[in-house]
Design an enzyme around this catalytic site. Structure first.
Site, PDB file in Angstrom:
ATOM      1  N   ARG A 215     -11.451   7.349   4.087  1.00  0.00           N
ATOM      2  CA  ARG A 215     -11.165   6.341   3.057  1.00  0.00           C
ATOM      3  C   ARG A 215     -12.442   5.712   2.500  1.00  0.00           C
ATOM      4  NH1 ARG A 215      -6.234   4.698   6.642  1.00  0.00           N
ATOM      5  NH2 ARG A 215      -4.565   5.816   5.590  1.00  0.00           N
TER       6      ARG A 215
ATOM      7  N   TYR B  14      -2.252  -9.410  16.235  1.00  0.00           N
ATOM      8  CA  TYR B  14      -1.231  -8.873  17.146  1.00  0.00           C
ATOM      9  C   TYR B  14      -1.100  -9.754  18.376  1.00  0.00           C
ATOM     10  CZ  TYR B  14      -2.015  -4.935  14.084  1.00  0.00           C
ATOM     11  OH  TYR B  14      -2.146  -4.160  12.958  1.00  0.00           O
TER      12      TYR B  14
ATOM     13  N   CYS C  63      -0.170   4.251   1.838  1.00  0.00           N
ATOM     14  CA  CYS C  63      -0.573   5.242   2.858  1.00  0.00           C
ATOM     15  C   CYS C  63       0.491   5.519   3.910  1.00  0.00           C
ATOM     16  CB  CYS C  63      -1.886   4.843   3.509  1.00  0.00           C
ATOM     17  SG  CYS C  63      -1.916   3.180   4.185  1.00  0.00           S
TER      18      CYS C  63
ATOM     19  N   LYS D 166     -12.387  -5.215   2.589  1.00  0.00           N
ATOM     20  CA  LYS D 166     -11.842  -4.326   3.618  1.00  0.00           C
ATOM     21  C   LYS D 166     -12.815  -3.182   3.848  1.00  0.00           C
ATOM     22  CE  LYS D 166      -7.653  -1.669   4.656  1.00  0.00           C
ATOM     23  NZ  LYS D 166      -6.323  -1.284   4.133  1.00  0.00           N
TER      24      LYS D 166
ATOM     25  N   CYS E 217       0.855  -1.186   0.000  1.00  0.00           N
ATOM     26  CA  CYS E 217       0.000   0.000   0.000  1.00  0.00           C
ATOM     27  C   CYS E 217       0.891   1.237   0.000  1.00  0.00           C
ATOM     28  CB  CYS E 217      -0.933   0.009   1.211  1.00  0.00           C
ATOM     29  SG  CYS E 217      -2.317   1.157   0.966  1.00  0.00           S
TER      30      CYS E 217
ATOM     31  N   CYS F  62      -4.210   6.076   0.423  1.00  0.00           N
ATOM     32  CA  CYS F  62      -3.635   4.827  -0.067  1.00  0.00           C
ATOM     33  C   CYS F  62      -3.272   4.880  -1.555  1.00  0.00           C
ATOM     34  CB  CYS F  62      -4.597   3.678   0.204  1.00  0.00           C
ATOM     35  SG  CYS F  62      -4.980   3.493   1.959  1.00  0.00           S
TER      36      CYS F  62
ATOM     37  N   LYS G 245     -11.375  -7.961   6.527  1.00  0.00           N
ATOM     38  CA  LYS G 245     -10.835  -7.033   7.517  1.00  0.00           C
ATOM     39  C   LYS G 245     -11.845  -5.945   7.805  1.00  0.00           C
ATOM     40  CE  LYS G 245      -6.903  -3.950   8.237  1.00  0.00           C
ATOM     41  NZ  LYS G 245      -5.760  -3.251   7.669  1.00  0.00           N
TER      42      LYS G 245
HETATM   43 ZN   LIG Z   1      -3.319   2.051   2.822  1.00  0.00          ZN
END
Ligand SMILES: [Zn+2]
Length: 325
Positions: A218, A314, A123, A196, A121, A131, A249
């Protein structure tokens, strides 16, 4: 009582051994992809304030960091870069000296069997934080695709095992597949962020990757959280264009979408357990409001049950330790 007919479901829950015997879904360390943030500079290991336990790490300390992940049995990481310099066209994303490219080379040299997934990406590298390339206050789809293809090829050149385009431009899988093939990387798979959503759950990630948009949002490229059929359209076009994996996501509030994608497509499905889903648990755990281990294992198992084969999380290091106990 004897005249009433009913089923005795509790028979299969009578003991730990019985419950293990009939358990339908399991977490394995092989299911996890661990996100890592490489920051430009030296001797830096910054804990992300909104993500306790997650660090931005400079290249000189990166090997140590990967060693820890590797020793826990985690064999796939996804990399995000945090450069010093940004510009309008995100040059840092596709130069040979980019953060992801350098980190990839380091990992492939020191840990050849660790799979490197390169987030593809712009961004983290654009001054405006979007992005793609901006024209007339909007992200220009086709201009952005050219830079995205360039980024993917430079990541493959650096040794990335999987290319993961995340910017939600239309046609990104087709253009990246073509560019990879032309450059001789016909064997490098594409893990598409196919589905996404424009989600508030990404907040803490933007601290970690320093990628907050400087104007607007976005929503012209990421999906509306209210939509379900649109997810299938997105996934369908990516599969047609050659995606080898499909990412959904975020994960936790979108398990219905994970199931839809699982039921409709025959490629591996990846749930991205995003930053906000992590931070909420950490904050509650720090306050003693929840039992972190049980809650995390429950929610990651729910992602498997919903149909995901893999989970970007994570929590990967924590879970790897718990699974080994
Ligand atoms: Zn991005």
């Amino acid at each position: 009582m004897s005249n009433v007919e009913f089923k005795r479901h509790r028979r299969l829950r009578s003991s730990n051994a019985m419950r293990s015997l009939v358990r339908e879904n399991h977490l394995r360390v092989e299911d996890f992809i661990y996100p890592m943030f490489v920051i430009e500079g030296e001797n830096i290991k910054n804990e992300v304030p909104s993500m306790p336990g997650v660090f931005q790490v400079s290249l000189d300390l990166f090997k140590e960091e990967v060693q820890e992940v590797y020793d826990l049995g985690i064999k796939a990481v996804i990399l995000f870069g945090v450069p010093n310099d940004k510009d309008e066209v995100g040059t840092g994303a596709y130069v040979e000296t980019g953060m992801i490219q350098q980190a990839t080379r380091l990992i492939k040299k020191e840990f050849p069997d660790m799979l490197v997934v390169a987030d593809t990406c712009l961004c983290e590298y654009t001054s405006h934080g979007h992005c793609g390339v901006i024209h007339n206050h909007d992200v220009d789809n086709d201009e952005s695709l050219k830079l995205l293809a360039k980024t993917a090829v430079s990541q493959a050149e650096a040794g990335a095992d999987i290319i993961a385009p995340s910017n939600m431009m239309d046609g990104f899988v087709a253009v990246i597949r073509e560019a990879l093939d032309e450059a001789g990387y016909t064997n490098i798979p594409i893990m598409s962020y196919a589905v996404k959503y424009a989600s508030a759950f990404y907040g803490p990630f933007r601290d970690a990757a320093d990628s907050t948009p400087q104007f607007g949002d976005r929503k012209t490229y990421q999906m509306d959280p209210a939509n379900r059929l649109e997810a299938l359209r997105e996934a369908e076009s990516d599969v047609e264009e050659g995606a080898d994996f499909l990412i959904v996501k975020p994960a936790l509030s979108y398990l219905d979408i994970v199931r839809d994608v699982r039921n409709n497509f025959n490629v591996p499905v990846v749930a991205y357990n995003v930053s906000g889903e992590y931070s909420m648990v950490k904050a509650a755990a720090q306050n003693g409001w929840i039992s972190e281990k049980e809650l995390v294992l429950e929610k990651l198992t729910a992602m498997k049950r919903a149909g995901s084969d893999l989970i970007i999380t994570y929590f990967a290091k924590d879970v790897a330790k718990w699974l080994a106990e």
